[in-house]
Write a protein that holds these residues in place. Sequence first.
Motif, PDB file in Angstrom:
ATOM      1  N   ALA A 320      10.718  12.650  -1.297  1.00 15.03           N
ATOM      2  CA  ALA A 320      10.566  11.620  -0.263  1.00 15.03           C
ATOM      3  C   ALA A 320       9.707  10.511  -0.849  1.00 15.03           C
ATOM      4  CB  ALA A 320       9.916  12.191   0.998  1.00 15.03           C
ATOM      5  N   PHE A 321      10.175   9.278  -0.762  1.00 16.10           N
ATOM      6  CA  PHE A 321       9.424   8.146  -1.308  1.00 16.10           C
ATOM      7  C   PHE A 321       8.021   8.089  -0.716  1.00 16.10           C
ATOM      8  CE2 PHE A 321      13.810   6.178  -1.553  1.00 16.10           C
ATOM      9  CZ  PHE A 321      13.925   6.320  -2.919  1.00 16.10           C
ATOM     10  N   ASN A 322       7.039   7.874  -1.573  1.00 20.89           N
ATOM     11  CA  ASN A 322       5.651   7.778  -1.130  1.00 20.89           C
ATOM     12  C   ASN A 322       5.338   6.317  -0.808  1.00 20.89           C
ATOM     13  OD1 ASN A 322       2.847   7.809  -0.806  1.00 20.89           O
ATOM     14  ND2 ASN A 322       2.582   9.439  -2.304  1.00 20.89           N
ATOM     15  N   PHE A 323       5.708   5.896   0.407  1.00 19.07           N
ATOM     16  CA  PHE A 323       5.484   4.515   0.802  1.00 19.07           C
ATOM     17  C   PHE A 323       4.020   4.234   1.117  1.00 19.07           C
ATOM     18  CE2 PHE A 323      10.109   4.746   2.094  1.00 19.07           C
ATOM     19  CZ  PHE A 323      10.547   3.984   1.032  1.00 19.07           C
ATOM     20  N   ALA A 324       3.242   5.273   1.388  1.00 18.86           N
ATOM     21  CA  ALA A 324       1.806   5.061   1.573  1.00 18.86           C
ATOM     22  C   ALA A 324       1.195   4.518   0.287  1.00 18.86           C
ATOM     23  CB  ALA A 324       1.121   6.359   1.987  1.00 18.86           C
ATOM     24  N   PHE A 325       1.656   5.007  -0.856  1.00 20.79           N
ATOM     25  CA  PHE A 325       1.194   4.531  -2.163  1.00 20.79           C
ATOM     26  C   PHE A 325       1.597   3.072  -2.346  1.00 20.79           C
ATOM     27  CE2 PHE A 325       1.990   4.104  -6.800  1.00 20.79           C
ATOM     28  CZ  PHE A 325       0.730   4.392  -7.289  1.00 20.79           C
ATOM     29  N   LEU A 326       2.855   2.759  -2.061  1.00 19.44           N
ATOM     30  CA  LEU A 326       3.345   1.380  -2.208  1.00 19.44           C
ATOM     31  C   LEU A 326       2.557   0.426  -1.314  1.00 19.44           C
ATOM     32  CD1 LEU A 326       7.079   0.282  -2.191  1.00 19.44           C
ATOM     33  CD2 LEU A 326       5.449  -0.816  -0.678  1.00 19.44           C
ATOM     34  N   ALA A 327       2.279   0.861  -0.076  1.00 21.64           N
ATOM     35  CA  ALA A 327       1.672  -0.037   0.908  1.00 21.64           C
ATOM     36  C   ALA A 327       0.170  -0.217   0.717  1.00 21.64           C
ATOM     37  CB  ALA A 327       1.941   0.496   2.316  1.00 21.64           C
ATOM     38  N   THR A 328      -0.464   0.592  -0.129  1.00 16.63           N
ATOM     39  CA  THR A 328      -1.918   0.543  -0.252  1.00 16.63           C
ATOM     40  C   THR A 328      -2.397  -0.703  -0.981  1.00 16.63           C
ATOM     41  OG1 THR A 328      -2.083   2.940  -0.172  1.00 16.63           O
ATOM     42  CG2 THR A 328      -3.942   1.780  -1.135  1.00 16.63           C
ATOM     43  N   GLY A 329      -1.587  -1.224  -1.901  1.00 21.39           N
ATOM     44  CA  GLY A 329      -1.982  -2.447  -2.598  1.00 21.39           C
ATOM     45  C   GLY A 329      -2.949  -2.189  -3.733  1.00 21.39           C
ATOM     46  N   TRP A 330      -3.839  -3.147  -3.961  1.00 17.15           N
ATOM     47  CA  TRP A 330      -4.714  -3.136  -5.145  1.00 17.15           C
ATOM     48  C   TRP A 330      -6.131  -2.837  -4.685  1.00 17.15           C
ATOM     49  CZ3 TRP A 330      -3.226  -2.103  -9.636  1.00 17.15           C
ATOM     50  CH2 TRP A 330      -3.931  -2.475 -10.794  1.00 17.15           C
ATOM     51  N   ASP A 331      -6.385  -1.568  -4.366  1.00 20.67           N
ATOM     52  CA  ASP A 331      -7.653  -1.147  -3.790  1.00 20.67           C
ATOM     53  C   ASP A 331      -7.943   0.242  -4.329  1.00 20.67           C
ATOM     54  OD1 ASP A 331      -9.442   0.257  -1.945  1.00 20.67           O
ATOM     55  OD2 ASP A 331      -9.238  -1.459  -0.608  1.00 20.67           O
ATOM     56  N   ALA A 332      -8.895   0.359  -5.250  1.00 20.91           N
ATOM     57  CA  ALA A 332      -9.120   1.627  -5.952  1.00 20.91           C
ATOM     58  C   ALA A 332      -9.520   2.764  -5.017  1.00 20.91           C
ATOM     59  CB  ALA A 332     -10.154   1.439  -7.060  1.00 20.91           C
ATOM     60  N   ILE A 339      -3.602   9.079  -3.462  1.00 22.90           N
ATOM     61  CA  ILE A 339      -3.145   9.970  -4.530  1.00 22.90           C
ATOM     62  C   ILE A 339      -3.569  11.401  -4.240  1.00 22.90           C
ATOM     63  CG2 ILE A 339      -3.450  10.552  -6.973  1.00 22.90           C
ATOM     64  CD1 ILE A 339      -3.693   7.452  -7.454  1.00 22.90           C
ATOM     65  N   ALA A 340      -4.844  11.595  -3.912  1.00 20.74           N
ATOM     66  CA  ALA A 340      -5.338  12.948  -3.650  1.00 20.74           C
ATOM     67  C   ALA A 340      -4.644  13.559  -2.437  1.00 20.74           C
ATOM     68  CB  ALA A 340      -6.849  12.918  -3.442  1.00 20.74           C
ATOM     69  N   ALA A 341      -4.501  12.763  -1.372  1.00 16.68           N
ATOM     70  CA  ALA A 341      -3.873  13.283  -0.159  1.00 16.68           C
ATOM     71  C   ALA A 341      -2.399  13.594  -0.388  1.00 16.68           C
ATOM     72  CB  ALA A 341      -4.022  12.272   0.972  1.00 16.68           C
ATOM     73  N   SER A 342      -1.731  12.778  -1.194  1.00 18.44           N
ATOM     74  CA  SER A 342      -0.313  13.015  -1.482  1.00 18.44           C
ATOM     75  C   SER A 342      -0.115  14.352  -2.179  1.00 18.44           C
ATOM     76  CB  SER A 342       0.242  11.879  -2.347  1.00 18.44           C
ATOM     77  OG  SER A 342       0.132  10.639  -1.690  1.00 18.44           O
ATOM     78  N   TYR A 343      -0.956  14.631  -3.160  1.00 17.44           N
ATOM     79  CA  TYR A 343      -0.850  15.930  -3.826  1.00 17.44           C
ATOM     80  C   TYR A 343      -1.182  17.064  -2.864  1.00 17.44           C
ATOM     81  CZ  TYR A 343      -0.279  13.703  -8.376  1.00 17.44           C
ATOM     82  OH  TYR A 343       0.202  12.986  -9.433  1.00 17.44           O
ATOM     83  N   GLN A 344      -2.188  16.863  -2.046  1.00 16.38           N
ATOM     84  CA  GLN A 344      -2.604  17.926  -1.135  1.00 16.38           C
ATOM     85  C   GLN A 344      -1.467  18.325  -0.197  1.00 16.38           C
ATOM     86  OE1 GLN A 344      -6.244  17.149   1.022  1.00 16.38           O
ATOM     87  NE2 GLN A 344      -5.814  18.709   2.547  1.00 16.38           N
ATOM     88  N   VAL A 345      -0.825  17.337   0.444  1.00 13.81           N
ATOM     89  CA  VAL A 345       0.200  17.678   1.434  1.00 13.81           C
ATOM     90  C   VAL A 345       1.483  18.164   0.755  1.00 13.81           C
ATOM     91  CG1 VAL A 345      -0.739  16.107   3.160  1.00 13.81           C
ATOM     92  CG2 VAL A 345       1.067  15.293   1.639  1.00 13.81           C
ATOM     93  N   ASN A 346       1.843  17.599  -0.385  1.00 16.91           N
ATOM     94  CA  ASN A 346       3.069  18.036  -1.046  1.00 16.91           C
ATOM     95  C   ASN A 346       2.909  19.394  -1.712  1.00 16.91           C
ATOM     96  OD1 ASN A 346       5.235  15.934  -0.752  1.00 16.91           O
ATOM     97  ND2 ASN A 346       3.586  14.636  -1.499  1.00 16.91           N
ATOM     98  N   ASP A 347       1.726  19.659  -2.240  1.00 17.34           N
ATOM     99  CA  ASP A 347       1.501  20.967  -2.852  1.00 17.34           C
ATOM    100  C   ASP A 347       1.614  22.094  -1.832  1.00 17.34           C
ATOM    101  OD1 ASP A 347       1.172  19.763  -5.278  1.00 17.34           O
ATOM    102  OD2 ASP A 347      -1.002  20.037  -5.405  1.00 17.34           O
TER     103      ASP A 347
END
Length: 581
Positions: A320-332, A339-347
């Motif tokens: 499933a495309f990670n649009f949360a990553f795309l929509a976050t922009g340039w903010d470390a 990134i951390a949350a994406s791994y957590q929920v997909n794992d």
Amino acid sequence: MTQLDQQPISRPAPEVVHEPGPVDGPWWRDAVIYQVYPRSFADADGDGIGDLPGITARLDHLAALGVDAVWLSPFYRSPQADAGYDVADYRDVDPLFGTLADFDALLGRAHELGLKVVVDLVPNHSSDEHVWFQEALKTPPGSPERARYLFREGRGVNGTEPPNNWGSIFGGPAWTRLTPEKHGVDDGQWYLHLFDSKQPDLDWSNPEVREEFEGVLRFWLDRGVDGFRVDVAHGMVKAEGLPDWDGHVSMIEGADDVDAVAGSGNQGPMFDQDGVHEIYRAWRKVLDEYDGDRMLVAEAWVEPLSRLARYVRPDEMHQAFNFAFLATGWDAPALRKVIAASYQVNDTVGAPTTWVMSNHDVVRHASRLGLADPSSRPNGIGAEDEQPDAELGLRRARAASLLMLGLPGSAYVYQGEELGLPEHTSLADEVREDPAFFRTNGAERGRDGCRVPLPWEADAPGFGYSPTGRTWLPQPAEWAAFAADAQDGVAGSTLELYRAALRLRRAEKLGLGGASWEPEFQDDEDVIAVRNGSVVVVANLGSTPVPLPLDAEVLLASGLPGDAPVGAELPGDTTVWLRAR
């Protein structure tokens, strides 16, 4: 940030956010997949619109780039009211793009080159020129033909008001009333279309609809396709009774850190209903009948991330495309959280994370990231709008892409991204074709700017896109510098950066690696640093240079051509891949 310890001993242990994946897993777990938008990739017959033979002729470019698969946006029979996302026949190729024989030739050549082929599937709606909708117009309310779509009686006196208050994604109401003038029908019923009025929504509570699309899946699987990208994957099932919706998103009670990082998803009773998962479990059974690890990827603008993970449970979709990553922009800090949350929920469901930065529906990230607010996501950019800083946007785009490609999981690359293409931000209104532009009376510029035909040859008419020089949308003159032949073999070019990154990604098995936050960089809020197997990916999203370990081996850096080589410091808006110690 303090000067880093120069000794590679006594370093704090990295914080693991994702364990390595199996090295013998299916191809889609770590694949880099290249999106081809057929109208704009390459035109073989000279009519100015890209086609399947044009794509076939350019497949060597994709093989040399180093991607694993190609995703083709729709090429089916269609009146092209929404650039092919209004399908009139799901089992045939539109003559605009060629023939079924042309598709078979493309598929065969791709497989010869070691490339998988993923095709688009558009199940939420059909074209109003689909035979089913035409049959519905010829039969009365309550007929089996009308039951394939969402026809309803209107509200108010004589049913003159829409059945509910839903709006179209493209602007305006989501309902159109049948009239003798437009439809040859005088019963006054309304039909639902979450997009354009020429894209009526199908009724997925109807078993006939479900049976038909399983047949469509088998048709293309039998021809040898390797998977399907599912358009509006979260939209097919609507809440029972089609209730009104006020359009306001309420805070989720008890939302945790994972839920709090979601991107700008679609919400309401028309999206992300639990019933969609039954459909995908049935589809998964169909795909599992075929060999070769066939796959499904969801275009699901769903929030929070924990809801998105439901689409990639073991018996449903594969990606499933990670649009949360795309929509976050340039903010470390925000990106670290995503990134951390994406791994957590997909794992938790055993699925890979599927990264994406650009596609045919959003402003290209080489332009988005050059705006004054690099976390904004406008729906198109016009000549009267704020113009991006082209150099800054490209610098950040290269850094963002190198960060994305260094993360474990799968990744998608949108055509032209490997050339550093910016958005066409000065298209004249009279050449625009996106229905969103017209349905909002120009309030939204729409998606034409990211769909302009590619530049292949700097000195050729139409930049080599077409043998006649014709292009269905005009190309900016400055795109000559972005042409593929102008970058081929040129050290530091964006094309060569992508080629190098994909070679290293494959050699180091980065897509299957684990992800750990690199502790020596975590005190700097502008830095994202991830250890992935033998590689440390460090992205500096700030403007101040960041010290690097003195004994680090630089494998690849994203800086623009002419920049000083990365040494003791990492410049701002730059990503580097280091050899882990």
